[in-house]
Design a protein around this motif. Structure first.
Motif, short mmCIF file in Angstrom:
data_model
loop_
_atom_site.label_atom_id
_atom_site.label_comp_id
_atom_site.label_asym_id
_atom_site.label_seq_id
_atom_site.Cartn_x
_atom_site.Cartn_y
_atom_site.Cartn_z
N ASP A 188 0.89 -1.16 0.00
CA ASP A 188 0.00 0.00 0.00
C ASP A 188 0.93 1.20 0.00
O ASP A 188 1.62 1.47 0.98
CB ASP A 188 -0.89 0.00 1.24
N TYR A 189 0.98 1.92 -1.11
CA TYR A 189 1.90 3.05 -1.23
C TYR A 189 1.65 4.14 -0.19
O TYR A 189 2.52 4.98 0.05
CB TYR A 189 1.80 3.68 -2.62
N ASN A 190 0.49 4.12 0.43
CA ASN A 190 0.15 5.13 1.44
C ASN A 190 0.60 4.74 2.84
O ASN A 190 0.41 5.50 3.78
CB ASN A 190 -1.35 5.39 1.44
N GLN A 191 1.19 3.54 2.98
CA GLN A 191 1.64 3.07 4.29
C GLN A 191 3.11 2.73 4.25
O GLN A 191 3.52 1.80 3.54
CB GLN A 191 0.88 1.81 4.71
N THR A 192 3.91 3.44 5.00
CA THR A 192 5.31 3.12 5.21
C THR A 192 5.57 3.31 6.69
O THR A 192 5.16 4.31 7.28
CB THR A 192 6.24 4.03 4.40
N PHE A 193 6.21 2.34 7.31
CA PHE A 193 6.42 2.38 8.74
C PHE A 193 7.89 2.65 9.05
O PHE A 193 8.78 2.27 8.29
CB PHE A 193 5.99 1.05 9.36
N LEU A 194 8.13 3.29 10.17
CA LEU A 194 9.47 3.61 10.60
C LEU A 194 10.18 2.33 11.03
O LEU A 194 9.63 1.55 11.80
CB LEU A 194 9.44 4.62 11.75
N LEU A 195 11.36 2.10 10.51
CA LEU A 195 12.18 0.93 10.86
C LEU A 195 12.75 1.15 12.26
O LEU A 195 13.46 2.12 12.50
CB LEU A 195 13.30 0.76 9.84
N THR A 196 12.40 0.24 13.17
CA THR A 196 12.89 0.36 14.55
C THR A 196 13.66 -0.90 14.90
O THR A 196 13.58 -1.91 14.20
CB THR A 196 11.71 0.53 15.53
#
Length: 102
Positions: A88-96
């Motif tokens: 989903d191009y509208n969802q990117t999460f911060l890599l933790t």
């Protein structure tokens, strides 16, 4: 699906897509949580970043580093061989720490 190339990973290949022109496909069965590969490294798009297609019901998710220079793609469901990888191009999460351990 006939592969165009083996990409930069043995987990997926690039081929013709029914979603949009060219897409990325699972080379073999992958379980939920598998890190498929990198969409971007040091700010430079990789094969996966160029050809993974959008879906409102994706089977992968993208994790981005805080500075945006690294994006990894991880399966969020079990995937079968030749299944197209989607985000989903509208969802990117911060890599933790602990996320996307592959």
């Amino acid at each position: 699906v006939a592969p165009y190339d083996q990409s930069d990973s043995d987990l997926y290949f690039v081929g013709g897509s029914s979603i949009h022109g060219i897409g990325c496909f699972a080379s073999s069965r992958m379980i939920n949580g598998t890190v498929v590969g990198y969409g971007m490294v040091h700010g430079e798009k990789q094969t996966l970043g160029r050809y993974v297609n959008h879906s409102d019901v994706p089977n992968c998710v993208a994790f981005k580093s805080e500075d945006g220079s690294l994006v990894c793609v991880q399966a969020i469901i079990d995937l079968e061989p030749y299944e197209e990888l989607t985000l989903d191009y509208n969802q990117t999460f911060l890599l933790t720490a602990g996320a996307a351990n592959g």
